[in-house]
Design a protein around this motif. Structure first.
Motif, PDB file in Angstrom:
ATOM      1  N   ILE A 111       0.623  -1.150   0.056  1.00 49.16           N
ATOM      2  CA  ILE A 111       0.085   0.201  -0.137  1.00 49.16           C
ATOM      3  C   ILE A 111       0.828   1.365  -0.019  1.00 49.16           C
ATOM      4  N   ARG A 112       1.834   1.106   0.786  1.00 47.99           N
ATOM      5  CA  ARG A 112       2.713   2.413   0.955  1.00 47.99           C
ATOM      6  C   ARG A 112       3.430   2.623  -0.356  1.00 47.99           C
ATOM      7  N   GLY A 113       3.576   1.628  -1.281  1.00 49.39           N
ATOM      8  CA  GLY A 113       4.367   1.858  -2.368  1.00 49.39           C
ATOM      9  C   GLY A 113       3.539   2.065  -3.585  1.00 49.39           C
ATOM     10  N   MET A 114       2.040   2.329  -3.586  1.00 42.70           N
ATOM     11  CA  MET A 114       1.238   2.598  -4.608  1.00 42.70           C
ATOM     12  C   MET A 114       1.244   4.083  -4.715  1.00 42.70           C
ATOM     13  N   LEU A 172       1.433  11.817  -2.199  1.00 38.59           N
ATOM     14  CA  LEU A 172       1.278  13.111  -2.591  1.00 38.59           C
ATOM     15  C   LEU A 172       2.875  13.597  -2.553  1.00 38.59           C
ATOM     16  N   GLY A 173       3.365  14.147  -3.427  1.00 37.76           N
ATOM     17  CA  GLY A 173       4.586  14.499  -3.504  1.00 37.76           C
ATOM     18  C   GLY A 173       5.752  13.405  -3.070  1.00 37.76           C
ATOM     19  N   GLY A 174       5.389  12.096  -3.725  1.00 35.99           N
ATOM     20  CA  GLY A 174       6.204  11.021  -3.345  1.00 35.99           C
ATOM     21  C   GLY A 174       6.319  10.214  -2.234  1.00 35.99           C
ATOM     22  N   GLN A 175       5.293  10.750  -1.152  1.00 34.48           N
ATOM     23  CA  GLN A 175       5.292  10.380   0.124  1.00 34.48           C
ATOM     24  C   GLN A 175       3.635   9.711   0.364  1.00 34.48           C
ATOM     25  N   PHE A 176       3.736   8.695   1.002  1.00 36.15           N
ATOM     26  CA  PHE A 176       2.252   8.040   1.190  1.00 36.15           C
ATOM     27  C   PHE A 176       1.340   9.158   2.054  1.00 36.15           C
ATOM     28  N   ASN A 177       0.118   9.224   1.788  1.00 36.36           N
ATOM     29  CA  ASN A 177      -0.654  10.286   2.367  1.00 36.36           C
ATOM     30  C   ASN A 177      -1.851   9.379   2.872  1.00 36.36           C
ATOM     31  N   ASN A 178      -2.057   9.406   4.185  1.00 38.65           N
ATOM     32  CA  ASN A 178      -2.950   8.626   4.889  1.00 38.65           C
ATOM     33  C   ASN A 178      -4.539   9.064   4.442  1.00 38.65           C
ATOM     34  N   ASP A 179      -4.666  10.398   4.496  1.00 40.23           N
ATOM     35  CA  ASP A 179      -6.061  10.795   4.155  1.00 40.23           C
ATOM     36  C   ASP A 179      -6.377  10.557   2.760  1.00 40.23           C
ATOM     37  N   ASP A 186       5.814  14.993  10.142  1.00 37.19           N
ATOM     38  CA  ASP A 186       5.706  15.971   8.918  1.00 37.19           C
ATOM     39  C   ASP A 186       4.549  15.225   8.035  1.00 37.19           C
ATOM     40  N   LEU A 187       3.732  16.276   7.569  1.00 30.14           N
ATOM     41  CA  LEU A 187       2.783  15.890   6.576  1.00 30.14           C
ATOM     42  C   LEU A 187       2.944  16.617   5.268  1.00 30.14           C
ATOM     43  N   ASP A 188       4.133  17.290   5.122  1.00 27.36           N
ATOM     44  CA  ASP A 188       4.487  17.962   3.909  1.00 27.36           C
ATOM     45  C   ASP A 188       3.462  19.187   3.634  1.00 27.36           C
ATOM     46  N   TYR A 189       3.548  19.800   2.296  1.00 29.11           N
ATOM     47  CA  TYR A 189       2.634  21.061   2.052  1.00 29.11           C
ATOM     48  C   TYR A 189       1.225  20.471   1.731  1.00 29.11           C
ATOM     49  N   PHE A 190       0.217  21.073   1.990  1.00 34.11           N
ATOM     50  CA  PHE A 190      -1.226  20.925   1.752  1.00 34.11           C
ATOM     51  C   PHE A 190      -1.875  22.207   1.630  1.00 34.11           C
ATOM     52  N   VAL A 191      -3.002  22.207   0.764  1.00 34.98           N
ATOM     53  CA  VAL A 191      -4.244  23.210   0.777  1.00 34.98           C
ATOM     54  C   VAL A 191      -5.098  22.971   1.726  1.00 34.98           C
TER      55      VAL A 191
END
Length: 629
Positions: free
Chosen positions: A121-124, A129-136, A323-328
């Motif tokens: 799942i993490r690799g899909m 978002l931005g190359g990182q798994f986003n839980n939401d 860290d969740l990175d940048y988001f709107v």
């Protein structure tokens, strides 16, 4: 948040195996593949049903994929009911094979751990978002496809377990280095040859045809003399480009468009935040206490990143200090976004915030302000966009008008031409395979050769040749398929028979020359009588030679043994060749990297063959019942 799932998968190999399977199903409605077996069954495999709903979903997904990949070409094929029937049968056959492999995996006791599933799942990329798994994002996407996390995990487990059988087979086959070297050496071999090209034309005078032979050839090869159905069509064509030069735009319209599309010219404020997540679990009150305790640690001076690593249930972000990175604002859960955007300064930490995912403690780590592109910078683009929008509106108005008059006045295109303000064009007669470029479109050709247009003599519907590109056609002239009479083709048959007999006569003469050579005779004088000489070619390769393919192919079948180094061969040109093999040349030394690549290809070919053989063997031993498709 995904702690229960994060007991993961073996990363890269599983991604390669499952990438197409999972990604093509998840967002096209994968639910049908894991639905219960209620309802009508399409097939039954060793007592396990394949529901009709599963077949329908697989059929629709594959059809959508092919339509997306091949466009109108596939649409034309899909217009054939027989093709669609075979297409559906192929999909069911694939599902039966999958079911047999799944049953085999179960019999072998193969399992997939929670950790393997989580890593997959993490690799899909779809969940990143931005190359990182986003839980939401993960939760939103699987729920939009009808899944809860547990159900999606079960689906992943089923697919990955089935793939273990494939991996076992793919990993069990191998090719020896000696095999690869031997094959490579054979491929690199060349031949030194001598050959004579014997033209058949000089033998024409030696052969004759009888009327009976011509008649017999005609009767035996009637299909060869069938003509192809031909039509000539008249058509009216309209494209968006026809209308664009007629469209004007004023300043007021541009200003209005800028205001209406203001959001398109704004880069919204982005925020970067870290969070500590405590999932509700079975005891929401206890979860709240844990979240408040984490907040107290931060307020007491503990580094937010350290508390996130130790206390956050969102183990993905916890690895990076929360860290969740940048988001709107729209990217996140409303409650989370409201809290994050209410923080005033970088470094501020929120109180405990409740979202649908659990309790959060949020720290603001960066802010990128909103930016607006000035009107003057986008005016030129706006003008093009507004002109296009107005042209599209006009295009659809005209299209509707065209559709109405084409139907109301079905025996002429004049009214259609007037509505489109375009001329009526007419093609010459053409077959399905020789259509003029301007109407060479699968949808148009299917209509042009349809019984409706040919027999009823009516206008077609509005046919879409592409985006904002339409045409209405009618059949102007029709020539049905027929078999040409013997009188029409007699001359052609005479020439064919002469060519065949002349080649056989040339072959007979060449065989006599070969027999003389093998008897030790000198045939130079006989060759000179025909104006022929030996040609010599050194280092002839299997492919890419300038020598006739038939001569090259035969030279690689001969040996240097004097009893088997010559042959006569018929050439596709209608002539004949005499070929003599003089020498076999070894290829260059095989580079090790090429040996390794060839080994891999050989092993893959063997593995794929074994996998196909396994499915066929399982089918042979299985109790398979196929119901009405």
């Amino acid at each position: 948040m995904l702690e229960k799932i994060r007991e993961g998968s073996q990363g890269k190999w599983a991604i390669v195996i499952l990438g197409l399977v999972i990604l093509s199903f998840v967002f096209a409605g994968v639910g049908g593949y894991v639905s219960s077996s209620s309802g009508v069954a399409a097939a039954e495999v060793n007592g396990d049903e394949i529901p009709q709903s599963t077949l329908e979903r697989a059929y629709e997904n594959e059809r959508a994929r092919l339509e997306s990949q091949f466009g109108e070409a596939f649409s034309a094929l899909a217009a054939d009911a027989n093709y669609l029937s075979e297409f559906r049968e192929g999909i069911l056959d694939r599902l039966i094979g999958d079911k047999l492999i799944e049953q085999t995996a179960e019999e072998l006791g193969l399992r997939v751990s929670d950790q393997q599933i989580l890593e997959e799942i993490r690799g899909m990329e779809s969940f990143q978002l931005g190359g990182q798994f986003n839980n939401d994002r993960y939760l939103v996407l699987i729920r939009s496809s009808g899944f809860q996390p547990a159900a999606f995990r079960d689906y992943m487990r089923s697919e990955m377990t089935r793939q273990q059988v494939a991996r076992a087979l793919l990993g069990s086959e191998f090719a020896l280095s000696s095999e690869a070297k031997e094959i490579f050496a054979l491929q690199q071999q060349t031949r030194d040859i001598k050959f004579i090209s014997v033209p058949s034309a000089p033998f024409n005078s030696e052969v004759t045809n009888t009327d009976e032979e011509v008649q017999a050839y005609y009767q035996k090869n009637l299909a060869q003399f069938d003509t192809e159905e031909k039509v000539s069509v008249s058509y009216v064509e309209l494209t968006l480009d026809d209308l664009l030069p007629l469209v004007t735009v004023n300043e007021e319209e541009l200003q209005q468009a800028y205001e209406q599309a203001a959001a398109d010219y704004k880069t919204p404020e982005q925020r970067r935040a870290s969070h500590i997540l405590v999932e509700f679990g079975e005891d929401k009150d206890a979860a709240l206490e844990r979240a408040q305790a984490a907040l107290a640690k931060v307020q007491g001076g503990a580094a937010f990143e350290d508390v996130a690593k130790s206390d956050s249930d969102d183990t993905f972000s916890a690895e990076n200090g929360g860290d969740l990175d940048y988001f709107v604002k729209e990217d996140m859960d409303p409650a989370f976004s409201e809290a994050a955007y209410s923080l005033q300064n970088v470094g501020d930490v929120s109180d405990v915030v409740e979202s649908e995912f659990g309790f959060h403690v949020i720290k603001l780590t960066d802010v990128t302000p909103e930016q607006v592109t000035p009107y003057e910078e986008v005016k030129a683009d706006l003008e093009q966009n507004v002109k296009r929008e107005k042209a599209i509106e006009e295009f659809y108005v005209i299209q509707q008008n065209i559709a109405e008059v084409a139907f109301e006045v079905p025996d002429s295109l004049e009214e259609v031409a007037a509505a489109a303000n375009k001329p009526v064009n007419t093609t010459d007669l053409f077959t399905r395979n020789s259509a003029p470029q301007e109407i060479n479109n699968p949808v148009v050709l299917a209509s042009a050769f349809s019984d409706e247009l040919i027999l009823e003599g009516v206008n077609s519907d509005v046919l879409e040749m592409g985006e904002n590109h339409i045409v209405v056609i009618r059949v102007a002239q029709h020539e049905p398929e027929r078999t040409r009479t013997l009188e029409e083709v007699s001359t052609d048959i005479q020439a064919l028979l002469v060519a065949e007999k002349s080649q056989q006569a040339a072959k007979q003469w060449a065989s006599e020359m070969l027999a003389a050579l093998e008897a030790g005779e000198d045939i130079t004088a006989k060759l000179e009588e025909k104006g022929l000489t030996w040609e010599t070619q050194e280092k002839v390769a299997r492919f890419g030679s300038t020598v006739a393919n038939e001569i090259v192919e035969k030279s690689f079948q001969l040996s240097t043994n004097s009893e088997n180094n010559r042959a006569v061969v018929e050439l596709a040109s209608g002539n004949v060749g005499i070929v003599q093999l003089d020498k076999i040349n070894a290829g260059e030394e095989v580079p090790e990297e090429q040996v390794a690549r060839l080994q891999q290809r050989l092993a893959e070919a063997k593995s794929q063959g074994m996998y196909r053989s396994l499915i066929e063997a399982l089918k042979a031993d299985a109790d398979i019942k196929i119901y009405k498709l």
